[in-house]
Every structure is written in C-alpha cells, then in structure tokens.
Scaffold this motif. Sequence first.
Motif, PDB file in Angstrom:
ATOM      1  N   VAL A   3      74.896  72.741 -28.412  1.00  0.00           N
ATOM      2  CA  VAL A   3      74.313  73.214 -27.165  1.00  0.00           C
ATOM      3  C   VAL A   3      74.968  72.487 -26.000  1.00  0.00           C
ATOM      4  N   GLU A   4      75.588  73.254 -25.098  1.00  0.00           N
ATOM      5  CA  GLU A   4      76.239  72.663 -23.940  1.00  0.00           C
ATOM      6  C   GLU A   4      75.276  72.615 -22.757  1.00  0.00           C
ATOM      7  N   SER A   5      75.528  71.665 -21.890  1.00  0.00           N
ATOM      8  CA  SER A   5      74.786  71.561 -20.635  1.00  0.00           C
ATOM      9  C   SER A   5      75.673  70.897 -19.596  1.00  0.00           C
ATOM     10  N   THR A  19      78.014  68.146 -21.311  1.00  0.00           N
ATOM     11  CA  THR A  19      77.562  67.459 -22.516  1.00  0.00           C
ATOM     12  C   THR A  19      77.304  68.478 -23.609  1.00  0.00           C
ATOM     13  N   CYS A  20      77.703  68.115 -24.804  1.00  0.00           N
ATOM     14  CA  CYS A  20      77.484  68.957 -25.979  1.00  0.00           C
ATOM     15  C   CYS A  20      76.597  68.188 -26.940  1.00  0.00           C
ATOM     16  N   ASN A  75      74.360  61.530 -30.466  1.00  0.00           N
ATOM     17  CA  ASN A  75      75.011  62.634 -31.174  1.00  0.00           C
ATOM     18  C   ASN A  75      75.536  63.685 -30.188  1.00  0.00           C
ATOM     19  N   THR A  76      76.206  63.197 -29.167  1.00  0.00           N
ATOM     20  CA  THR A  76      76.737  64.102 -28.152  1.00  0.00           C
ATOM     21  C   THR A  76      78.213  63.814 -27.888  1.00  0.00           C
ATOM     22  N   TRP A 115      80.506  76.846 -32.730  1.00  0.00           N
ATOM     23  CA  TRP A 115      80.658  77.027 -31.289  1.00  0.00           C
ATOM     24  C   TRP A 115      79.304  77.043 -30.594  1.00  0.00           C
ATOM     25  N   GLY A 116      79.284  76.489 -29.385  1.00  0.00           N
ATOM     26  CA  GLY A 116      78.099  76.585 -28.570  1.00  0.00           C
ATOM     27  C   GLY A 116      78.088  77.898 -27.812  1.00  0.00           C
TER      28      GLY A 116
END
Length: 125
Positions: A3-5, A19-20, A75-76, A115-116
């Motif tokens: 999950v990206e942000s 951030t992933c 864990n990113t 993939w996100g």
Amino acid sequence: QLVESGGGSVQPGGSLRLTCAASGGPLDAYFMGWFRQAPGKEREAVSCIYTVNDSTYYSESVKGRFTISKNEARNTVSLQMNNLKPEDKGVYYCAAVTTWDLLSRLCASGNFDYWGQGTQVTVST
C-alpha cells in the motif's frame, strides 16, 4: 499486500516522500521497487532496493534527487523525492519480488510479482 501513500501535488523544486507499507511478511527476502507511469507513457523504473544488503538502483533521470530506503521496524520502503520536476509527475507504484537477479537488470525489467495500487504525484506551477 503493498500500500503506497504520500503522493500529492507540489511545485517544481518541491519535495514529497512516498511510503510503501508491506503486509504479509518481512522485507528482508525482497527486492522492492518504485515505478511510475505518466499519462500516455509506458511504466518506467524509478528506483529499487535489495532489502537484504540495502543495495540500491536509480534511473538516470532521478539519480541525485531521489533516495530509496527501508525501515525494517515498520516494514516499509520509502522514496524521498527532492527537487521535483514537471516530468516526474505520474502514478507511482510500489512493487516487490523475491526472485533473485542483478538489481539493475531486475529493476529495469519491471518483472515484479507484487504491486500496490499506486499514488498520484503532480508537479506543476
């Protein structure tokens, strides 16, 4: 699951940090990468990291401006983007793969298994 942000809109010269967040297992066994796709263009590699030894790869277009890093505790994997240019705009995707290969070749190929959903980055005045 990835999950990206952190995407958003900035002016040229600005900065963003993507951030992933990875769930389902630790990062140590993975190659992680950031890729982007601009409208009407093919997806391209931006930067990758081998989380076992922190080896990194950057595309020529972002070298010196972007920094990829991992945070094992969270864990990113993050992508710090500085001095953003209009040509950096696009949807940025986080990806992961466990298949071993030369980092540069793997990143350039984009042959990642996970993939996100992507996060939008816009750079404009």
